[in-house]
Enzyme design. Sequence first.
Site, PDB file in Angstrom:
ATOM      1  N   ILE A 112       0.859  -1.181   0.000  1.00  0.00           N
ATOM      2  CA  ILE A 112       0.000   0.000   0.000  1.00  0.00           C
ATOM      3  C   ILE A 112       0.898   1.235   0.000  1.00  0.00           C
ATOM      4  O   ILE A 112       1.752   1.385   0.878  1.00  0.00           O
ATOM      5  CB  ILE A 112      -0.923   0.031   1.234  1.00  0.00           C
ATOM      6  N   PRO A 114       1.469   5.460  -0.062  1.00  0.00           N
ATOM      7  CA  PRO A 114       0.798   6.710   0.298  1.00  0.00           C
ATOM      8  C   PRO A 114       1.039   7.814  -0.732  1.00  0.00           C
ATOM      9  O   PRO A 114       1.905   7.693  -1.604  1.00  0.00           O
ATOM     10  CB  PRO A 114       1.457   7.075   1.628  1.00  0.00           C
ATOM     11  N   THR A 116       1.939  10.919   0.260  1.00  0.00           N
ATOM     12  CA  THR A 116       2.945  11.844   0.792  1.00  0.00           C
ATOM     13  C   THR A 116       4.354  11.493   0.326  1.00  0.00           C
ATOM     14  O   THR A 116       5.157  12.382   0.037  1.00  0.00           O
ATOM     15  CB  THR A 116       2.900  11.854   2.328  1.00  0.00           C
ATOM     16  N   ASN A 117       4.675  10.209   0.275  1.00  0.00           N
ATOM     17  CA  ASN A 117       5.994   9.749  -0.180  1.00  0.00           C
ATOM     18  C   ASN A 117       5.788   8.654  -1.229  1.00  0.00           C
ATOM     19  O   ASN A 117       6.186   7.509  -1.027  1.00  0.00           O
ATOM     20  CB  ASN A 117       6.804   9.194   1.003  1.00  0.00           C
ATOM     21  N   GLY A 197      -2.951   6.111   5.927  1.00  0.00           N
ATOM     22  CA  GLY A 197      -3.743   6.587   7.053  1.00  0.00           C
ATOM     23  C   GLY A 197      -4.047   5.482   8.033  1.00  0.00           C
ATOM     24  O   GLY A 197      -3.980   4.293   7.717  1.00  0.00           O
ATOM     25  N   GLY A 215       2.103   3.360  11.953  1.00  0.00           N
ATOM     26  CA  GLY A 215       1.184   4.348  12.487  1.00  0.00           C
ATOM     27  C   GLY A 215       1.636   5.770  12.221  1.00  0.00           C
ATOM     28  O   GLY A 215       2.701   6.009  11.653  1.00  0.00           O
ATOM     29  N   CYS A 248       6.650  11.092   7.892  1.00  0.00           N
ATOM     30  CA  CYS A 248       5.948  10.937   9.173  1.00  0.00           C
ATOM     31  C   CYS A 248       6.891  11.011  10.370  1.00  0.00           C
ATOM     32  O   CYS A 248       6.433  11.154  11.506  1.00  0.00           O
ATOM     33  CB  CYS A 248       5.161   9.637   9.204  1.00  0.00           C
ATOM     34  N   GLU A 338      -0.239  15.904  14.818  1.00  0.00           N
ATOM     35  CA  GLU A 338       0.676  15.726  13.683  1.00  0.00           C
ATOM     36  C   GLU A 338       0.202  16.619  12.543  1.00  0.00           C
ATOM     37  O   GLU A 338      -0.969  16.557  12.145  1.00  0.00           O
ATOM     38  CB  GLU A 338       0.695  14.259  13.229  1.00  0.00           C
ATOM     39  N   LEU A 417       8.361   2.382   8.798  1.00  0.00           N
ATOM     40  CA  LEU A 417       8.847   2.394  10.176  1.00  0.00           C
ATOM     41  C   LEU A 417       7.791   1.828  11.125  1.00  0.00           C
ATOM     42  O   LEU A 417       6.743   2.441  11.343  1.00  0.00           O
ATOM     43  CB  LEU A 417       9.210   3.830  10.591  1.00  0.00           C
TER      44      LEU A 417
END
Length: 584
Positions: A112, A114, A116-117, A197, A215, A248, A338, A417
């Site tokens: 999966i 994301p 963002t990256n 998410g 997370g 993150c 965050e 991570l």
Amino acid sequence: MSADKDLISVQQARDLVEAAHRAQVELARFDQTKINHICEAMAGAALRESPRVAALAVEETGFGVAVDKEEKNRFAAEDVWNYFKNLRTVGVVSESKDIVEIASPRGVVCGIIPSTNPTSTAIFKILIAIKSRNTIVLSPHPSAARCINETAKAMRDAGVKAGLPAEAIGCMTTATIEGTEALMKHKMTAVILATGGIGLVRAAYSSGKPAFGVGPGNVPVFIERSANVPKAVQDILTGKTFDNGTICASEQAVVVDAPIEAAVREQFKMQGAHFVSQSEADLLAKVVTTPQRGLNPGIVGRSVEVIAKMAGISVPPGTRCLMADVAGVGRDYPLSMEKLSPILAFYVEDGIERGAARCNEVLHYGGMGHTAGIHTGSREAAVRYGNEMPASRITVNTPTTHGAIGFSTALSPSMTLGCGSWGGNVTSDNVSPLHLMDIKRVAFETRPVASKRPAVTAQPTATSPQPAVVRAAPSASGGAGTPKVSRQEIAAIVDRFLANREPETSSPLPAPPAAQPDRKTDNGGSRKPASAGSNNGRKAAEFVSEDDVKQAIQKGEKIYVGPRTIITPSARDIGDPAEVFAKI
């Protein structure tokens, strides 16, 4: 239209997984040299394409900075690969006198990815999957599907030229929630690497498959009174502004030891940070959060100028980061969450105990298990702080963004991570190829197990095997000598042995064949006569598991089965396409 898109996505997921499963059967037979050659080629292609797909990612998502995304791509393609290139992932990977460890691939990996990256995470997951002899199907975030598919294609093309099965890397072009769920729950999906998410990560864990989810990272950093203040501030701003804070592990809150507050504030101002007023902080909070108190995706990865304009506040030209004094942590303090953007919450606490307590509070508000940072001149203070943090990574005197992923520390380089049990994750490690292998351990006896009954072995005579009694090992209580066995006990042992023997059927020896001229096969070889119905001494297996099939595939051997052989469904799924089973 949405329903049609869901159906297309679900079918695409099924087709890609089934194709990847077929490819994995072939990939599992590759030796270490071939696997390394393929990965080397893919890493090189990713590195060459890094600037192009980085720019495409910014264009498609609107998140981050192109040159920073290019650096993340380089890190995933070069640093990660160089770190793991000599790792053994085929056959015996570790051996001692007592234990031999053998690596086995897991199968099809569901990755999966994301928004963002996107490209760097795709590069990373493809490399660690193929390195460990797994195939992979990517489910891209819908807003980043194009750049992720372009990245996967570049690596796939390079891999195929080096010998990779073409279907070993798949990427959905139509990604919906329903399609992603179908991918995760498919019977041929072996393991899930979920980055995204919290809802998606929870879905991965509830899919019924082994999953490595990560997370959120509401990362606090403590500047302790013995710190080198100019460097600490420089590191924090470097980490926070890198790719506009989309990693993150980037800093989200600064906690300052009270005696150095003034010096720290001054350094932030000198290095390009801007402290907003209380009224401006209230305006900023309104654009950071949604009415439901969640993070507003509209500010994620955006520049200071864009966010300031959204909030209706003015900032000095060249401002690198917005900073706001925050009185507490939790739902009543929106800037304590965050933020994934160049915005920092600012706290002041007196002493390491109170500072650690505040950082702990920040982690409990959406960052449990991820990362915390400290800047200090005392190794003892760093260890003391780390002992108090519910975080898997505690970085010291370095940007948390770069330290957590292993760029500026000795941690295993990774773009995934783990957050441990604190974050509801299965691991607290930086995920690597090691997490995508099953390790079989061949364990030899190191301590004999005492028995109260003597062992019995068969000793052949001139006509037939006869039982023999061997001396019993010393008793567990330490008694010496050999216990006496009566003639009646010996007779009973012989009777039991004879009763358990299979009856022998005698058959006359076949007459020698009449002399005939050799028959030749079409290719000129001699045809050797084979007795009808002969199994060449082979016995059908009683039970066949998935591991048995994988091991047979690796060795290029057959598994002989009969009508009474029990074959597990997963073993049959792998063995039938590979034609491993031979009926006797």
